[in-house]
Design an enzyme around this catalytic site. Sequence first.
Site, short mmCIF file in Angstrom:
data_model
loop_
_atom_site.label_atom_id
_atom_site.label_comp_id
_atom_site.label_asym_id
_atom_site.label_seq_id
_atom_site.Cartn_x
_atom_site.Cartn_y
_atom_site.Cartn_z
CB SER A 1 -0.78 -0.01 1.32
OG SER A 1 -1.40 1.19 1.38
CE1 TYR B 1 -4.50 -2.06 4.91
CE2 TYR B 1 -3.26 0.08 4.57
CZ TYR B 1 -3.95 -1.04 3.97
OH TYR B 1 -4.42 -1.18 2.83
P1 NAD Z 1 -11.66 -6.06 -0.09
O1 NAD Z 1 -12.05 -6.02 1.31
O2 NAD Z 1 -12.25 -5.82 -1.30
O3 NAD Z 1 -10.75 -7.39 -0.34
C1 NAD Z 1 -10.22 -7.84 0.65
C2 NAD Z 1 -9.90 -9.40 0.28
O4 NAD Z 1 -9.27 -10.02 1.36
C3 NAD Z 1 -11.39 -10.21 0.16
O5 NAD Z 1 -11.48 -11.03 -0.83
C4 NAD Z 1 -11.55 -10.88 1.61
O6 NAD Z 1 -12.59 -11.93 1.52
C5 NAD Z 1 -10.12 -11.26 1.96
N1 NAD Z 1 -9.98 -11.44 3.13
C6 NAD Z 1 -10.21 -10.88 4.30
N2 NAD Z 1 -10.08 -11.26 5.42
C7 NAD Z 1 -9.47 -12.81 4.95
C8 NAD Z 1 -9.02 -13.91 5.58
N3 NAD Z 1 -9.15 -14.13 6.88
N4 NAD Z 1 -8.64 -15.07 4.85
C9 NAD Z 1 -8.83 -14.83 3.67
N5 NAD Z 1 -9.05 -13.92 2.72
C10 NAD Z 1 -9.61 -12.82 3.50
O7 NAD Z 1 -10.20 -4.90 -0.24
P2 NAD Z 1 -9.22 -4.51 -1.13
O8 NAD Z 1 -9.41 -2.80 -1.07
O9 NAD Z 1 -9.61 -5.21 -2.41
O10 NAD Z 1 -7.97 -5.02 -0.40
C11 NAD Z 1 -7.05 -5.78 -1.11
C12 NAD Z 1 -5.63 -5.61 -0.70
O11 NAD Z 1 -5.17 -4.27 -1.01
C13 NAD Z 1 -5.48 -5.53 0.91
O12 NAD Z 1 -4.40 -6.11 1.14
C14 NAD Z 1 -5.29 -4.13 1.01
O13 NAD Z 1 -4.81 -3.56 2.19
C15 NAD Z 1 -4.74 -3.57 -0.15
N6 NAD Z 1 -5.05 -2.34 -0.50
C16 NAD Z 1 -6.29 -1.53 -0.64
C17 NAD Z 1 -6.40 -0.18 -1.13
C18 NAD Z 1 -7.50 0.36 -1.46
O14 NAD Z 1 -7.76 1.60 -1.64
N7 NAD Z 1 -8.59 -0.50 -1.73
C19 NAD Z 1 -5.12 0.64 -1.33
C20 NAD Z 1 -3.88 -0.09 -0.93
C21 NAD Z 1 -3.89 -1.41 -0.57
#
Ligand code: NAD
Length: 257
Positions: free
Chosen positions: A139, A152
């Site tokens: 991130s 985080y």
């Molecule tokens: P999201 O909530 O849409 O997806 C998260 C995924 O992780 C989902 O598929 C969920 O089912 C899964 N998950 C959660 N807990 C779990 C567990 N215990 N076991 C297995 N799977 C699990 O969120 P996202 O925004 O798509 O985030 C995905 C990644 O991207 C994360 O690591 C997040 O930190 C990172 N990220 C997101 C953003 C953003 O702005 N959305 C920015 C930077 C980084």
Amino acid sequence: MSVQGKTAVVTGSNSGIGLGIATELARAGINVVLNSFTDRDEDHALAAELAKTHGVEARYIKADMSKAADCRALIEEAGVCDILVNNAGIQHVAPLPEFPTEKWDAIIAINLNSAFHTTAAALPLMRKAGWGRVINVASAHGLTASPFKSAYVAAKHGIVGLTKVTALETAEEPITANAICPGYVLTPLVEAQIPDTMKEYGMSREEVIKNVMLTRQPSKEFATVEQLGGTALYLCSDAAAQVTGTTISVDGGWTAL
Ligand code: NAD
């Protein structure tokens, strides 16, 4: 492309960025293993849809990334893991003194520890196959910090460190390890932060998006899951064979500030 027919395991991929990355990899002819902690018909249907649309092998394996044994079992059950995308992640927003211990533990377990376990299990498979790619979804918070996101930010800085160690331990092999650092992407994870942030700052939804979330993103636009999928695909390509141990920001200029 040389990636055709490889197999990717994408953790946390029944939603958001994980599903976006799995979709772009499938579009390029890569077999995909989807994962989350649930075991619903719709989870398996996502895999069936990818297989049908892109003519690849796709399946869904339930594994809870907060549990070490599940992380290792996911890779074992996949059997082949040429490309490992450590993407599963959760968020919680609270000032340090009030940050719930169980939230801290869950975030460190899912956002950081899981990548240690899956990488440890996947590297022997990549070595056996003679090729591998580890892609950690970190991130902008792996490179910079924000208040109220202690767990985080700690986990994401940690995964950037883990990425570098993975790269050094595989440096003389045809295996690379890199971290993608997205800025804000409008996924369910970000949607879920809006109400808490509204409360924290006493702002409306629109104000939170414009004045809190995208204030750090000079482009003033959310990044998209397709763009992150494209970045992951680049890291799988021959062009990226010497790109290892580094971070790629997809953040509209956030970390340039
Ligand atoms: P999201 O909530 O849409 O997806 C998260 C995924 O992780 C989902 O598929 C969920 O089912 C899964 N998950 C959660 N807990 C779990 C567990 N215990 N076991 C297995 N799977 C699990 O969120 P996202 O925004 O798509 O985030 C995905 C990644 O991207 C994360 O690591 C997040 O930190 C990172 N990220 C997101 C953003 C953003 O702005 N959305 C920015 C930077 C980084």
